[in-house]
Design a protein around this motif. Structure first.
Motif, mmCIF file in Angstrom:
data_model
loop_
_atom_site.group_PDB
_atom_site.id
_atom_site.type_symbol
_atom_site.label_atom_id
_atom_site.label_comp_id
_atom_site.label_asym_id
_atom_site.label_seq_id
_atom_site.Cartn_x
_atom_site.Cartn_y
_atom_site.Cartn_z
ATOM 1 N N GLN A 91 25.928 9.240 -101.853
ATOM 2 C CA GLN A 91 27.165 9.295 -102.628
ATOM 3 C C GLN A 91 27.929 10.597 -102.369
ATOM 4 O O GLN A 91 29.157 10.594 -102.221
ATOM 5 C CB GLN A 91 26.853 9.163 -104.121
ATOM 6 C CG GLN A 91 26.330 7.800 -104.521
ATOM 7 C CD GLN A 91 25.986 7.726 -105.990
ATOM 8 O OE1 GLN A 91 26.102 8.717 -106.716
ATOM 9 N NE2 GLN A 91 25.544 6.552 -106.448
ATOM 10 N N LEU A 92 27.196 11.702 -102.303
ATOM 11 C CA LEU A 92 27.853 12.981 -102.029
ATOM 12 C C LEU A 92 28.464 13.005 -100.639
ATOM 13 O O LEU A 92 29.559 13.539 -100.429
ATOM 14 C CB LEU A 92 26.848 14.129 -102.189
ATOM 15 C CG LEU A 92 26.297 14.354 -103.601
ATOM 16 C CD1 LEU A 92 25.261 15.456 -103.583
ATOM 17 C CD2 LEU A 92 27.411 14.689 -104.571
ATOM 18 N N MET A 93 27.761 12.388 -99.670
ATOM 19 C CA MET A 93 28.317 12.336 -98.328
ATOM 20 C C MET A 93 29.527 11.419 -98.260
ATOM 21 O O MET A 93 30.483 11.683 -97.522
ATOM 22 C CB MET A 93 27.241 11.873 -97.350
ATOM 23 C CG MET A 93 27.669 11.930 -95.888
ATOM 24 S SD MET A 93 28.213 13.586 -95.370
ATOM 25 C CE MET A 93 26.693 14.509 -95.538
ATOM 26 N N SER A 94 29.506 10.337 -99.046
ATOM 27 C CA SER A 94 30.672 9.448 -99.068
ATOM 28 C C SER A 94 31.892 10.141 -99.657
ATOM 29 O O SER A 94 33.033 9.852 -99.280
ATOM 30 C CB SER A 94 30.347 8.185 -99.871
ATOM 31 O OG SER A 94 30.077 8.512 -101.233
ATOM 32 N N ILE A 95 31.670 11.071 -100.588
ATOM 33 C CA ILE A 95 32.794 11.839 -101.134
ATOM 34 C C ILE A 95 33.447 12.659 -100.047
ATOM 35 O O ILE A 95 34.682 12.721 -99.937
ATOM 36 C CB ILE A 95 32.312 12.738 -102.290
ATOM 37 C CG1 ILE A 95 31.846 11.890 -103.468
ATOM 38 C CG2 ILE A 95 33.412 13.697 -102.728
ATOM 39 C CD1 ILE A 95 31.244 12.698 -104.600
ATOM 40 N N GLN A 96 32.634 13.303 -99.209
ATOM 41 C CA GLN A 96 33.192 14.099 -98.118
ATOM 42 C C GLN A 96 33.852 13.217 -97.056
ATOM 43 O O GLN A 96 34.846 13.603 -96.448
ATOM 44 C CB GLN A 96 32.087 14.953 -97.481
ATOM 45 C CG GLN A 96 31.494 15.987 -98.424
ATOM 46 C CD GLN A 96 32.504 17.011 -98.876
ATOM 47 O OE1 GLN A 96 33.348 17.462 -98.098
ATOM 48 N NE2 GLN A 96 32.443 17.389 -100.145
#
Length: 594
Positions: free
Chosen positions: A352-357
């Motif tokens: 999820q954090l990588m999808s934000i970036q």
């Protein structure tokens, strides 16, 4: 003629002399001293090259000390965060805060969550708690935010404490230079906004003239009450805040807030506004925190568990803020002390954090591409890196340079370096890349030296030759390369004890020194040896002989030590007897000695 007389002495004791005035030679002496000066020029015998090496070593030592201080501060901040999270889960604090909550707000639901936050903002007062709880809060310096965390956890909501940790800086000189630049330019945006809030222009009680109202200074346009268009960046990355939130934030103190909380809502972590006590987006919390400080944003949900959530709150997580970290590897090692276990939930949150970036726009400058965790320019590929597979298509083009995903960038090494990793080049593999190597001493500097580089997909695990008839296989230098545990020959044992080579030589056992690495000193690389490698059947004999030799050495040292003790006692007793005999013969007493 002058005469002197004294009533106590006769006149014959005095002699008549002519009065004379001595010439004043002090002025001539001073003029002679000042008029002649002697200059001595001492030539410095310090070698400039040696002095530069000394200065470089001093700078490296000072930087290492600053990094140790920085890492120590991070560990203390993480320990403090863990302590606070444990205190928020204390039953005494939870029951005390829950007793103040009305009964109709104790149900667990998303709609009720908004009402609980609203009640806490308007009705909660720490003075209503018991004296014991208040003493505990004062002892550990807890705030109302921690009381809110305890209340939400007691109601069954998954709640985290998020802390923007600001450790001691490593690059202090750069900050001082930036401050001096800001002073010359009139101050930074944050300084200007703070100064504007303190000015009489923003005070409602201040009386201003009509000319002052229409003639606003230039710096006033950069304040918290300015329009969103003036704050909007060219890339339009930062989300606009709600007007009511912005007006409510004006009244709070100028102190930045680097601690807030997150609540799990529908399997997603949602931040809570520090001042308004309501669910909001991540960038609302960023607006209240210390600017340009998002290096380490961590969250703690339960005791002993800490998560790095910098990617959720930092827009330029892989760019500018990645450069601000002095040592990312040390930070990962420190963080592993608190989040060693990796479960399925952590992996989902990482995605999820990588999808934000990934949802953010691609970088727009070269410096942003330099440290971006997702994209990389072809010009930024290092000497020992390459794109694999070679026919992969670029994801875009920036200023005529191709852009690739960092997942396609692979590390390359030489044959020797892959051997240090316990791997060898597969048969029939050709070099994936040819790089320019360093010129060897004594060779022609104009002649370029090419080195062959290989990828991990071109290697296989190194299998050492086995031990045959008790003979350990050795390399051309008579050693065994043992960079990894898997490189130990079959049928051999690594005996890592001091003096093992001497014992094996006395017993006549075939052995080889174990080379475990390299170290650089004296302007050259030197091998590092640790222990010996012997056949498995000779390991027990070697260890037994080493223990016997160690016991014999201990007995010899004991005998020598006892001999020294007896000799010293003999001297003490002999000196005491001599003193007693002398005192008896000459009948010395203490009064006579005095």
């Amino acid at each position: 003629m002058t005469y002197a007389s004294d009533s106590s002495e006769s006149d014959s004791d005095w002699i008549e002399v002519e009065s004379s005035v001595l010439p004043d030679t002090t002025a001539d002496l001073d003029s002679s001293v000042t008029s002649h000066t002697l200059e001595i020029t001492l030539q410095s015998s310090v070698n400039k090259r040696k002095q530069s090496m000394i200065d470089r070593c001093i700078k490296l030592y000072e930087r290492a000390q600053k990094i140790r201080k920085h890492n120590t501060h991070l560990m203390l901040l993480l320990g403090r965060l863990e302590l606070v999270s444990r205190l928020c889960s204390d039953q005494l604090l939870q029951s005390a805060v829950l007793s103040l909550l009305p009964l109709h707000l104790t149900t667990h639901s998303h709609t009720n969550l908004q009402n609980v936050l609203l009640w806490f903002q308007q009705e909660y007062q720490a003075s209503q708690l018991d004296e014991e709880v208040r003493n505990s809060i004062e002892k550990y310096q807890l705030t109302d935010l921690h009381s809110l965390v305890a209340l939400l956890r007691s109601l069954g909501y998954r709640t985290r404490i998020v802390n923007n940790m600001i450790a001691t800086p490593v690059r202090e000189e750069r900050g001082n230079k930036q401050q001096s630049r800001n002073k010359k330019r009139g101050g930074s945006r944050e300084q200007l906004s703070t100064s504007c809030d303190k000015s009489p222009y923003f005070q409602s009680n201040a009386k201003q003239s009509r000319s002052q109202q229409f003639k606003r200074p230039r710096s006033v346009r950069m304040n918290h009450t300015a329009s969103d268009e003036e704050f909007e960046t060219p890339k339009k990355i930062r989300k606009k805040l709600v007007a009511t939130d912005r007006e409510a934030c004006i009244s709070h103190s100028d102190k930045y807030i680097d601690e807030w909380l997150e609540i799990s809502v529908e399997e997603d972590w949602v931040p809570v506004h520090c001042k308004l006590c309501k669910l909001t987006n991540a960038y609302s919390c960023v607006e209240l925190a210390t600017p340009n400080s998002f290096q380490y944003v961590v969250a703690s949900e339960r005791e002993g568990k800490v998560r790095d959530v910098s990617a959720r709150y930092c827009l330029d997580w892989g760019g500018k803020y990645a450069k601000m970290k002095p040592d990312n590897d040390s930070w990962l090692r420190i963080l592993s002390l608190w989040c060693d276990s990796r479960d399925e939930e952590d992996r989902l949150e990482d995605k999820q954090l990588m999808s934000i970036q990934l949802s953010l726009p691609s970088p727009s400058t070269l410096s942003q591409y330099k440290c971006n965790p997702i994209y990389i320019l072809e010009r930024h590929i290092l000497k020992f890196q390459a794109i694999y597979p070679a026919d992969v298509l670029p994801v875009g083009i920036f200023r005529g340079d191709r852009v690739y995903h960092r997942d396609n960038v692979m590390e390359l090494h030489t044959r020797e370096n892959w051997l240090k990793e316990g791997r060898v080049i597969s048969k029939g593999s050709t070099a994936y890349k040819l790089a320019r190597g360093r010129t060897k001493p004594g060779s022609d500097p104009k002649q370029e030296r090419k080195i062959e580089l290989f990828g991990k997909w071109q290697t296989e695990i190194y299998i050492a030759p086995p031990v045959v008839d008790g003979k350990v296989p050795k390399n051309e230098f008579g050693n065994v390369e043992l960079f990894q545990e898997s490189m130990l020959p079959s049928g051999a044992a690594h005996v890592d004890i001091p003096g093992a080579a001497i014992v094996a030589r006395k017993l006549g056992i075939d052995y080889a020194l174990a080379m475990v690495g390299w170290e650089f000193h004296g302007i050259a690389c030197h091998p590092v040896f640790r222990g010996v490698v012997v056949a498995t059947e000779n390991e027990g004999v070697l260890l037994e002989a080493w223990r016997e030799g160690k016991e014999e050495k201990r007995e010899k040292e004991k005998v020598v030590r006892e001999k020294k003790v007896f000799e010293r006692w003999r001297r003490v007793i002999r000196s005491a007897l001599i003193k007693q005999r002398v005192d008896k013969k000459y009948k010395f007493t203490d009064n006579q000695m005095d």
